[in-house]
Design a protein around this motif. Structure first.
Motif, PDB file in Angstrom:
ATOM      1  N   LEU A  74       0.833  -1.203   0.000  1.00  0.00           N
ATOM      2  CA  LEU A  74       0.000   0.000   0.000  1.00  0.00           C
ATOM      3  C   LEU A  74       0.867   1.253   0.000  1.00  0.00           C
ATOM      4  CD1 LEU A  74      -2.694   1.458   0.095  1.00  0.00           C
ATOM      5  CD2 LEU A  74      -2.682   1.187   2.590  1.00  0.00           C
ATOM      6  N   LEU A  75       1.912   1.278   0.804  1.00  0.00           N
ATOM      7  CA  LEU A  75       2.785   2.449   0.831  1.00  0.00           C
ATOM      8  C   LEU A  75       3.412   2.695  -0.542  1.00  0.00           C
ATOM      9  CD1 LEU A  75       4.367   4.731   2.117  1.00  0.00           C
ATOM     10  CD2 LEU A  75       6.014   3.032   2.956  1.00  0.00           C
ATOM     11  N   LEU A  76       3.858   1.638  -1.205  1.00  0.00           N
ATOM     12  CA  LEU A  76       4.449   1.814  -2.532  1.00  0.00           C
ATOM     13  C   LEU A  76       3.416   2.324  -3.524  1.00  0.00           C
ATOM     14  CD1 LEU A  76       6.707  -1.373  -2.813  1.00  0.00           C
ATOM     15  CD2 LEU A  76       7.309   0.901  -1.966  1.00  0.00           C
ATOM     16  N   GLU A  77       2.197   1.811  -3.443  1.00  0.00           N
ATOM     17  CA  GLU A  77       1.140   2.270  -4.352  1.00  0.00           C
ATOM     18  C   GLU A  77       0.801   3.741  -4.095  1.00  0.00           C
ATOM     19  OE1 GLU A  77      -1.169  -2.025  -5.057  1.00  0.00           O
ATOM     20  OE2 GLU A  77      -1.985  -0.534  -3.659  1.00  0.00           O
ATOM     21  N   VAL A  78       0.737   4.124  -2.820  1.00  0.00           N
ATOM     22  CA  VAL A  78       0.456   5.521  -2.481  1.00  0.00           C
ATOM     23  C   VAL A  78       1.578   6.423  -2.997  1.00  0.00           C
ATOM     24  CG1 VAL A  78       0.341   7.146  -0.542  1.00  0.00           C
ATOM     25  CG2 VAL A  78      -1.028   5.053  -0.501  1.00  0.00           C
ATOM     26  N   THR A  79       2.814   6.012  -2.770  1.00  0.00           N
ATOM     27  CA  THR A  79       3.958   6.822  -3.197  1.00  0.00           C
ATOM     28  C   THR A  79       3.976   7.001  -4.707  1.00  0.00           C
ATOM     29  OG1 THR A  79       5.233   6.016  -1.294  1.00  0.00           O
ATOM     30  CG2 THR A  79       6.463   7.014  -3.101  1.00  0.00           C
ATOM     31  N   GLU A  80       3.753   5.927  -5.441  1.00  0.00           N
ATOM     32  CA  GLU A  80       3.744   6.006  -6.905  1.00  0.00           C
ATOM     33  C   GLU A  80       2.610   6.903  -7.394  1.00  0.00           C
ATOM     34  OE1 GLU A  80       3.483   1.893  -7.822  1.00  0.00           O
ATOM     35  OE2 GLU A  80       5.658   1.565  -7.741  1.00  0.00           O
ATOM     36  N   ALA A  81       1.448   6.798  -6.757  1.00  0.00           N
ATOM     37  CA  ALA A  81       0.301   7.602  -7.173  1.00  0.00           C
ATOM     38  C   ALA A  81       0.548   9.088  -6.912  1.00  0.00           C
ATOM     39  CB  ALA A  81      -0.964   7.136  -6.452  1.00  0.00           C
ATOM     40  N   VAL A  82       1.128   9.404  -5.755  1.00  0.00           N
ATOM     41  CA  VAL A  82       1.414  10.804  -5.433  1.00  0.00           C
ATOM     42  C   VAL A  82       2.462  11.365  -6.384  1.00  0.00           C
ATOM     43  CG1 VAL A  82       2.446  12.315  -3.694  1.00  0.00           C
ATOM     44  CG2 VAL A  82       0.712  10.647  -3.015  1.00  0.00           C
ATOM     45  N   ARG A  83       3.521  10.603  -6.625  1.00  0.00           N
ATOM     46  CA  ARG A  83       4.575  11.094  -7.521  1.00  0.00           C
ATOM     47  C   ARG A  83       4.022  11.363  -8.918  1.00  0.00           C
ATOM     48  NH1 ARG A  83       8.796  13.910  -6.838  1.00  0.00           N
ATOM     49  NH2 ARG A  83       7.327  15.147  -8.034  1.00  0.00           N
ATOM     50  N   ALA A  84       3.145  10.487  -9.386  1.00  0.00           N
ATOM     51  CA  ALA A  84       2.584  10.650 -10.731  1.00  0.00           C
ATOM     52  C   ALA A  84       1.590  11.793 -10.817  1.00  0.00           C
ATOM     53  CB  ALA A  84       1.908   9.348 -11.170  1.00  0.00           C
ATOM     54  N   ALA A  85       1.027  12.202  -9.686  1.00  0.00           N
ATOM     55  CA  ALA A  85      -0.049  13.194  -9.687  1.00  0.00           C
ATOM     56  C   ALA A  85       0.443  14.623  -9.685  1.00  0.00           C
ATOM     57  CB  ALA A  85      -0.959  12.970  -8.475  1.00  0.00           C
ATOM     58  N   VAL A  86       1.720  14.843  -9.350  1.00  0.00           N
ATOM     59  CA  VAL A  86       2.234  16.205  -9.191  1.00  0.00           C
ATOM     60  C   VAL A  86       3.360  16.462 -10.179  1.00  0.00           C
ATOM     61  CG1 VAL A  86       1.549  16.338  -6.770  1.00  0.00           C
ATOM     62  CG2 VAL A  86       3.819  15.437  -7.365  1.00  0.00           C
ATOM     63  N   ALA A  87       3.726  17.715 -10.307  1.00  0.00           N
ATOM     64  CA  ALA A  87       4.782  18.100 -11.243  1.00  0.00           C
ATOM     65  C   ALA A  87       6.131  17.554 -10.790  1.00  0.00           C
ATOM     66  CB  ALA A  87       4.839  19.618 -11.353  1.00  0.00           C
ATOM     67  N   PRO A  88       7.067  17.347 -11.718  1.00  0.00           N
ATOM     68  CA  PRO A  88       8.384  16.813 -11.348  1.00  0.00           C
ATOM     69  C   PRO A  88       9.122  17.660 -10.319  1.00  0.00           C
ATOM     70  CG  PRO A  88       8.080  16.688 -13.725  1.00  0.00           C
ATOM     71  CD  PRO A  88       6.916  17.474 -13.184  1.00  0.00           C
ATOM     72  N   GLY A  89       8.899  18.975 -10.317  1.00  0.00           N
ATOM     73  CA  GLY A  89       9.590  19.836  -9.377  1.00  0.00           C
ATOM     74  C   GLY A  89       8.956  19.925  -8.006  1.00  0.00           C
ATOM     75  N   PHE A  90       7.803  19.292  -7.818  1.00  0.00           N
ATOM     76  CA  PHE A  90       7.101  19.297  -6.528  1.00  0.00           C
ATOM     77  C   PHE A  90       7.715  18.204  -5.658  1.00  0.00           C
ATOM     78  CE2 PHE A  90       3.372  18.150  -3.845  1.00  0.00           C
ATOM     79  CZ  PHE A  90       3.043  19.404  -3.347  1.00  0.00           C
ATOM     80  N   THR A  91       8.096  18.546  -4.432  1.00  0.00           N
ATOM     81  CA  THR A  91       8.787  17.596  -3.565  1.00  0.00           C
ATOM     82  C   THR A  91       7.840  16.533  -3.018  1.00  0.00           C
ATOM     83  OG1 THR A  91      10.443  19.242  -2.926  1.00  0.00           O
ATOM     84  CG2 THR A  91      10.128  17.369  -1.438  1.00  0.00           C
ATOM     85  N   VAL A  92       8.285  15.287  -3.091  1.00  0.00           N
ATOM     86  CA  VAL A  92       7.566  14.167  -2.472  1.00  0.00           C
ATOM     87  C   VAL A  92       8.541  13.474  -1.522  1.00  0.00           C
ATOM     88  CG1 VAL A  92       6.377  11.968  -2.818  1.00  0.00           C
ATOM     89  CG2 VAL A  92       6.052  13.835  -4.460  1.00  0.00           C
ATOM     90  N   ALA A  93       8.256  13.558  -0.241  1.00  0.00           N
ATOM     91  CA  ALA A  93       9.052  12.897   0.793  1.00  0.00           C
ATOM     92  C   ALA A  93       8.214  11.802   1.439  1.00  0.00           C
ATOM     93  CB  ALA A  93       9.502  13.911   1.843  1.00  0.00           C
ATOM     94  N   VAL A  94       8.884  10.884   2.129  1.00  0.00           N
ATOM     95  CA  VAL A  94       8.211   9.811   2.859  1.00  0.00           C
ATOM     96  C   VAL A  94       8.824   9.728   4.247  1.00  0.00           C
ATOM     97  CG1 VAL A  94       7.727   7.342   2.996  1.00  0.00           C
ATOM     98  CG2 VAL A  94       7.695   8.489   0.777  1.00  0.00           C
ATOM     99  N   LYS A  95       7.984   9.662   5.264  1.00  0.00           N
ATOM    100  CA  LYS A  95       8.457   9.459   6.637  1.00  0.00           C
ATOM    101  C   LYS A  95       8.249   8.007   7.022  1.00  0.00           C
ATOM    102  CE  LYS A  95       8.554  11.673  11.138  1.00  0.00           C
ATOM    103  NZ  LYS A  95       8.115  12.872  11.898  1.00  0.00           N
ATOM    104  N   LEU A  96       9.324   7.343   7.452  1.00  0.00           N
ATOM    105  CA  LEU A  96       9.298   5.915   7.767  1.00  0.00           C
ATOM    106  C   LEU A  96       9.785   5.662   9.182  1.00  0.00           C
ATOM    107  CD1 LEU A  96      10.954   4.357   4.580  1.00  0.00           C
ATOM    108  CD2 LEU A  96       8.549   4.158   5.245  1.00  0.00           C
TER     109      LEU A  96
END
Length: 398
Positions: free
Chosen positions: A197-219
């Motif tokens: 689920l985390l991988l699916e969420v991360t992939e979906a968020v990355r694909a939904a925003v512009a390349p220059g928009f930061t996507v971080a993950v807290k683990l």
């Protein structure tokens, strides 16, 4: 302080975002929303204060996309009913002076307070102080798009990035933990399924925003619970997350499950999770940030100079000195952390949270604040907002 200290050098993230130094205000649940899920003027002043104080970036803790699964009634909720004017004003306030402002995308899952929502997690729970239902497969499959829509809204309103919250026992962390994920389908079992689920969420968020928009993950490096997520499995998650186009991995640990001590309340010396970061560095080239336990400039400098982390996340230090990034850069003193001889559960958290409210109102710290009085004020504030939250949000769809 060395004039060439790496702590005060810029950091360029994989997406091209430029951080002016290596000090980030880590996510805390400031609980300064208006009870309807919208930012307040006090919250805007607080994040502007930290930006002017010199942090490279600040992360707003626990911003919900679905009001049915909030962590507290002071959380922000970013959905189709949000006050977009207030959110845009918050985005501007937290980005003064070249700072970056990111929203931490949360979902409390089984930790949702029953007074304001519907506790549900990967598996049903019936434990002392914690009862929750089990998410259906259809509900799980809807989550990646749900997170992605919230990230798109954040980008449209002017925020610089998002952090996907998969730590501290909230929903995505619950899926990673074998203690709380007992599913027998594709989302349970071995760590490969539990991280799905985390991988699916991360992939979906990355694909939904512009390349220059930061996507971080807290683990979580570890849940710090017997039977919970352990470092060996957490390192497997780091390896996989690092191949999903993220710009920063924020390493933390512990949970907020009833009866479990949070990492920040543990009586330990020095920063947390640096050994885990050292192991993680061998598995990914994605920038790493360690959050928790940094109380002295020397500790932060050594962590970055080692090369095992690229940035440090500060939380309580930035309550005690909102200008700590500039203070340290100018050779000033370390913050003086209070000592609490005895504290009820959540008492220390309440003390720091109520101090945040004072800073947001321009009043400064109250070093004489009693921890019991802080907890009472903290709980009374939440109780007063529950009715407002329920009237406005609890039965809305995301």
């Amino acid at each position: 302080m060395s004039p060439t200290s790496a702590l005060f050098t810029p950091l360029d993230l994989p997406n091209g975002a430029h951080l002016k130094k290596r000090i980030v205000k880590a996510a805390m649940s400031d609980s300064l929303g208006d009870g309807r899920g919208n930012p307040t003027r006090a919250q805007m002043r607080l994040y502007e204060r930290w930006a002017l104080g010199g942090v490279a970036a600040a992360i707003i803790g626990e911003v919900q996309g679905d009001p049915r699964f909030a962590e507290r009634p002071g959380n922000l909720v970013l959905h189709d009913g949000s006050d977009v004017v207030a959110f845009r004003a918050l985005a501007r306030a937290g980005a003064v002076g070249g700072a970056r402002l990111w929203l931490q995308l949360g979902h409390a899952g089984a930790l949702t307070p029953p007074a304001i929502g519907s506790p549900k997690g990967p598996s049903a729970l019936n434990l002392p102080g914690l009862r929750a239902g089990e998410l259906t497969l259809d509900e799980i499959r809807a989550l990646p798009d749900h997170f992605a829509r919230t990230a798109r809204r954040a980008e449209a309103l002017g925020f610089g990035g998002v952090e996907i919250h998969a730590a501290h026992g909230f929903l995505l962390s619950q899926f990673l933990s074998p203690l709380f994920n007992r599913r027998g389908d594709a989302y349970g079992g071995g760590i490969g399924n539990r991280m799905r689920l985390l991988l699916e969420v991360t992939e979906a968020v990355r694909a939904a925003v512009a390349p220059g928009f930061t996507v971080a993950v807290k683990l979580n490096a570890t849940d710090q619970l017997d039977g919970g997520l352990q470092p060996e499995e957490a390192l497997e998650v780091v390896r996989e997350i690092g191949m999903r186009g993220v710009d920063l991995i924020d390493i933390s640990g512990g949970t907020y499950f009833p009866g479990a001590a949070s990492s920040s309340d543990r009586a330990t010396s020095g920063p947390y999770f640096l050994d885990f970061a050292r192991a993680a560095r061998r598995l990914t080239s994605v920038p790493l940030m360690a959050t928790g336990g940094f109380k002295q400039r020397r500790e932060a400098e050594e962590a970055v100079a080692s090369g095992n982390v690229d940035a440090v996340g500060l939380a309580r230090a930035l309550v005690l000195d909102p200008d700590i990034a500039t203070t340290w850069q100018n050779g000033g003193p370390d913050p003086r952390f209070p000592r609490f001889d005895a504290s009820p559960p959540s008492g220390v958290t309440a003390w720091f949270t109520m101090q945040l409210a004072r800073i947001a109102d321009g009043r400064g710290l109250d070093p004489d604040l009693d921890v019991i009085a802080a907890l009472e004020a903290y709980e009374a504030r939440d109780a007063a907002r529950e009715g407002v939250w329920n009237a406005r949000l609890s039965r809305r769809n995301a």
